[in-house]
Structure formats: structure tokens, C-alpha cells
Design a protein around this motif. Structure first.
Motif, short mmCIF file in Angstrom:
data_model
loop_
_atom_site.label_atom_id
_atom_site.label_comp_id
_atom_site.label_asym_id
_atom_site.label_seq_id
_atom_site.Cartn_x
_atom_site.Cartn_y
_atom_site.Cartn_z
N SER A 115 0.86 -1.18 0.00
CA SER A 115 0.00 0.00 0.00
C SER A 115 0.90 1.23 0.00
O SER A 115 1.86 1.29 0.75
CB SER A 115 -0.89 -0.01 1.24
OG SER A 115 -1.56 1.21 1.36
N THR A 117 0.13 4.06 1.12
CA THR A 117 -0.14 4.90 2.29
C THR A 117 0.49 4.36 3.57
O THR A 117 0.54 5.06 4.57
CB THR A 117 -1.66 5.04 2.53
OG1 THR A 117 -2.22 3.74 2.73
CG2 THR A 117 -2.32 5.74 1.37
N ASN A 118 0.97 3.13 3.57
CA ASN A 118 1.52 2.53 4.77
C ASN A 118 3.01 2.28 4.58
O ASN A 118 3.40 1.47 3.74
CB ASN A 118 0.79 1.23 5.09
CG ASN A 118 1.08 0.75 6.49
OD1 ASN A 118 2.02 1.21 7.13
ND2 ASN A 118 0.29 -0.18 6.96
N ASN A 119 3.85 2.93 5.38
CA ASN A 119 5.30 2.79 5.25
C ASN A 119 5.93 1.97 6.36
O ASN A 119 7.14 1.79 6.38
CB ASN A 119 5.95 4.17 5.19
CG ASN A 119 5.54 4.94 3.96
OD1 ASN A 119 5.38 4.36 2.89
ND2 ASN A 119 5.32 6.23 4.10
N GLN A 120 5.13 1.50 7.30
CA GLN A 120 5.69 0.71 8.39
C GLN A 120 5.76 -0.76 7.99
O GLN A 120 5.00 -1.22 7.14
CB GLN A 120 4.85 0.88 9.65
CG GLN A 120 3.44 0.32 9.53
CD GLN A 120 2.56 0.73 10.69
OE1 GLN A 120 2.66 1.84 11.16
NE2 GLN A 120 1.71 -0.17 11.13
N LEU A 148 -4.75 -3.99 5.96
CA LEU A 148 -5.09 -2.62 6.38
C LEU A 148 -6.37 -2.63 7.20
O LEU A 148 -6.48 -1.93 8.20
CB LEU A 148 -5.24 -1.71 5.16
CG LEU A 148 -3.96 -1.41 4.40
CD1 LEU A 148 -4.30 -0.65 3.12
CD2 LEU A 148 -2.99 -0.64 5.24
N SER A 151 -5.63 -4.18 10.56
CA SER A 151 -4.81 -3.24 11.32
C SER A 151 -5.69 -2.14 11.93
O SER A 151 -5.59 -1.84 13.11
CB SER A 151 -3.75 -2.63 10.41
OG SER A 151 -3.09 -1.60 11.05
N SER A 152 -6.59 -1.57 11.15
CA SER A 152 -7.46 -0.51 11.67
C SER A 152 -8.47 -1.07 12.67
O SER A 152 -8.79 -0.42 13.65
CB SER A 152 -8.16 0.23 10.53
OG SER A 152 -9.04 -0.62 9.87
#
Length: 162
Positions: A115, A117-120, A148, A151-152
Motif C-alpha cells: 500500500s 499509504t503505509n510505510n511501516q 489494512l 490493522s485498523s
């Protein structure tokens, strides 16, 4: 002129609908639009040639109508929607493919979907199959979307527990 107006309105409506979709569902849209237009036309032709007389049963009429609508809808919007989905995928996902040579001369392709938007760091899902193709991209998008979503959901659950 009318076709351009239709395309602009369709694009605007697509943007509105797509924005309101949850990630865990959005990746599935592309699968709906992989229907082959010539197959749709063959179904329509088959349902018309199956008629033996000039009278129709309700079931035959419904089959012909549905096949006609499927064909006309698919043939008129499929390429536009596929292009819009490709743009959305480019905005949402980073997809890398790497070909590795094995000792015996075979090739193994690794496809990494992330994704944007997710860098971790996130867990990895490793799968294999003998049929490479669009399925791999779809599976990568699915796993990213579900990660995602999980995770949310976990963050919301932890916040509710505190």
C-alpha cells in the motif's frame, strides 16, 4: 458529444462510488469487469438462436433480455471502468515483480504488493501457484486491503479496551 458527456459523468460517478467503498471490498471490483465481451455476445446469440418459434415463454424472454443487457452494458463501459480501476490501483498500490532463476533453469516470479499509504513494516503473506497472471495482482491487493482492515480494526479494538 454525447459519448464524451457520458464518459465524464460516468467517471465522476465512479469516483464518488469508489471513494465510499471500504478497502476490504474495493479490490474486488476489477474481477467483475473481466468478462469477455465476445462471450457476452455469444450468449446473446445462443439465446436468440435457441428460439424455435415466434412465441416466447417468460423464462426465454427474461434470458434474452438479461443477455442483451449484459452484452450492451459490458461492451459500452468495460474498457472505461478497467482504465479507471488501473489508475486507482496505481494511486493505491506499489507493485514490484522480480524474476528469479532456479538452479535447473526455471523461473520463479515474486510479486510484492504494498500500500502506498503505509510505510511501516507489516507481516508478509507468501503463497504460490503454477498459474501466473492477473490472479497474483488481485491476491496481492486483497491481502494488502485485508491487512489494512485488520490493522485498523485492531487499533479500534485496543482503543475501546483502554
Amino acid at each position: 458529444m454525447i459519448e464524451l458527456h457520458f464518459q465524464m459523468l460516468s467517471t465522476k460517478l465512479f469516483e464518488i462510488k469508489y471513494k465510499n467503498l471500504k478497502d476490504k471490498y474495493a479490490f474486488r471490483i476489477g474481477d467483475v469487469f473481466v468478462e469477455n465481451v465476445s462471450d457476452q455476445r455469444k450468449k446473446l446469440t445462443k439465446s436468440l438462436t435457441a428460439l424455435k418459434s415466434d412465441s416466447l415463454s417468460n423464462a426465454s424472454a427474461m434470458t434474452i433480455c438479461l443477455n442483451y443487457l449484459d452484452y450492451k452494458t459490458t461492451s459500452s463501459i468495460q474498457s472505461m471502468v478497467v482504465n479507471l480501476l488501473a489508475l486507482k490501483d496505481e494511486q493505491k498500490y506499489s507493485v514490484e515483480s522480480i524474476d528469479l532463476k532456479t538452479k535447473n533453469g526455471g523461473t520463479v516470479t515474486l510479486t510484492i504488493t504494498r500500500s502506498k499509504t503505509n510505510n511501516q513494516p507489516l507481516p508478509v503473506i507468501l503463497t504460490n501457484n503454477i498459474y501466473a497472471g492477473s490472479y497474483d495482482k488481485s491476491f496481492g491487493k486483497k491481502s494488502r486491503s485485508l491487512q489494512l482492515y485488520r490493522s485498523s480494526s485492531e487499533h479500534a479494538w485496543k482503543a475501546n479496551k483502554l
